[in-house]
Design an enzyme around this catalytic site. Structure first.
Site, PDB file in Angstrom:
ATOM      1  CB  SER A 127      20.500  -6.885  12.156  1.00 45.55           C
ATOM      2  OG  SER A 127      19.832  -7.013  13.385  1.00 45.55           O
TER       3      SER A 127
HETATM    4  N1  SAH Z   1      20.031  -3.757  16.751  1.00 44.47           N
HETATM    5  C1  SAH Z   1      21.153  -4.604  17.068  1.00 44.47           C
HETATM    6  C2  SAH Z   1      20.766  -6.052  17.061  1.00 44.47           C
HETATM    7  C3  SAH Z   1      21.464  -6.805  18.150  1.00 44.47           C
HETATM    8  S1  SAH Z   1      20.879  -8.445  18.429  1.00 44.47           S
HETATM    9  C4  SAH Z   1      22.319  -4.313  16.138  1.00 44.47           C
HETATM   10  O1  SAH Z   1      22.124  -3.577  15.164  1.00 44.47           O
HETATM   11  O2  SAH Z   1      23.428  -4.767  16.404  1.00 44.47           O
HETATM   12  C5  SAH Z   1      19.535  -8.164  19.525  1.00 44.47           C
HETATM   13  C6  SAH Z   1      19.856  -7.570  20.868  1.00 44.47           C
HETATM   14  O3  SAH Z   1      18.650  -7.562  21.642  1.00 44.47           O
HETATM   15  C7  SAH Z   1      20.890  -8.342  21.706  1.00 44.47           C
HETATM   16  O4  SAH Z   1      21.947  -7.497  22.022  1.00 44.47           O
HETATM   17  C8  SAH Z   1      20.103  -8.778  22.931  1.00 44.47           C
HETATM   18  O5  SAH Z   1      20.869  -8.808  24.126  1.00 44.47           O
HETATM   19  C9  SAH Z   1      18.998  -7.733  22.992  1.00 44.47           C
HETATM   20  N2  SAH Z   1      17.797  -8.107  23.756  1.00 44.47           N
HETATM   21  C10 SAH Z   1      17.146  -9.302  23.798  1.00 44.47           C
HETATM   22  N3  SAH Z   1      16.072  -9.236  24.611  1.00 44.47           N
HETATM   23  C11 SAH Z   1      16.030  -7.958  25.095  1.00 44.47           C
HETATM   24  C12 SAH Z   1      15.162  -7.263  25.986  1.00 44.47           C
HETATM   25  N4  SAH Z   1      14.104  -7.854  26.570  1.00 44.47           N
HETATM   26  N5  SAH Z   1      15.435  -5.968  26.262  1.00 44.47           N
HETATM   27  C13 SAH Z   1      16.502  -5.339  25.702  1.00 44.47           C
HETATM   28  N6  SAH Z   1      17.357  -5.944  24.842  1.00 44.47           N
HETATM   29  C14 SAH Z   1      17.126  -7.241  24.537  1.00 44.47           C
END
Ligand code: SAH
Length: 217
Positions: A65
């Site tokens: 993010s």
């Molecule tokens: N908080 C993270 C954001 C990563 S992007 C950071 O700081 O880097 C969002 C993430 O959510 C992705 O890695 C994606 O695979 C995950 N995601 C999407 N749907 C999900 C679900 N149902 N359960 C767990 N993770 C999920």
């Protein structure tokens, strides 16, 4: 991993000053972002951009993010030391690391096996005591519920209501809700039947998807 240095610390000071100008006022959030190196969490080839205020690609076509988004979500969460926080969407691990630096007990769920494994390893290398789980965040983490706070860091088409059952009374959940773009949504649990919902601007996240993804990318 590239060690932290006064150069990176200086870049973080510029970034936190920029976040302040954009309206981030929670000193605990700013302090955590000054302390925790973001360049540990971005791909090696993109380290030069680690302290720009932008989202960056990570493995599995996901993103770390944007710093402003991390600061905004962390502020809306009103974190206090020792709170139990559930994060959905571990990704790079940066958001979890910020919450941990703020003194919270962090539990984080990721659906991509590759990201789950790599980030779990990174937390261990950095000696960050953060609980990780490979799973579908829609189900939450019943074993450790209820949580003081829940933060969803992927875009949910509709509010994942089941998670609210794992939130303490008086607890806060922050979740981006919407199809293509989302509205940053804050829900306060008044009691089991009553919730107070407010929205806090438009945002754009990778989608929240069901089921575990075992393939590497
Ligand atoms: N908080 C993270 C954001 C990563 S992007 C950071 O700081 O880097 C969002 C993430 O959510 C992705 O890695 C994606 O695979 C995950 N995601 C999407 N749907 C999900 C679900 N149902 N359960 C767990 N993770 C999920």
């Amino acid at each position: 991993m590239i060690a932290d240095s006064p150069l990176y610390q200086g870049m973080r000071a510029k970034l936190t000053a920029h976040l302040r100008e954009k309206g981030i006022f929670d000193e605990n959030v700013l302090q955590a972002m000054q302390t925790m190196p973001r360049h540990y969490f971005v791909p090696f080839s993109l380290i030069a951009y680690a302290y720009e205020d932008q989202a960056l690609p990570i493995a599995c076509q996901q993103t770390i993010s944007q710093p402003y988004t991390v600061a905004h979500q962390s502020t809306l969460l009103s974190v206090k030391p020792n709170m139990k926080i559930l994060e959905i969407g571990t990704g790079s691990g940066y958001q979890s690391a910020i919450l941990k630096t703020m003194g919270a007990m962090v539990y984080t769920i990721e659906r991509h096996r590759q990201l789950y494994e790599e980030t779990k390893q990174l937390f261990s290398t950095l000696k960050l005591n953060i609980a990780t789980k490979l799973g579908d965040g829609y189900a939450g983490w019943a074993e450790f519920a209820p949580f003081d706070r829940i933060i969803v860091t992927c875009g949910a088409a509709t509010l994942p209501e089941k998670l609210l059952t794992q939130l303490k009374t008086g607890g806060i959940m922050i979740c981006p809700v919407g199809e293509k773009t989302q509205e940053m949504t804050k829900i306060i649990k008044i009691d089991d039947k009553n919730f107070e919902t407010t929205t806090h601007g438009d945002c754009y996240f990778v989608p929240m998807l069901s089921k575990i993804e075992h393939q590497s990318h």
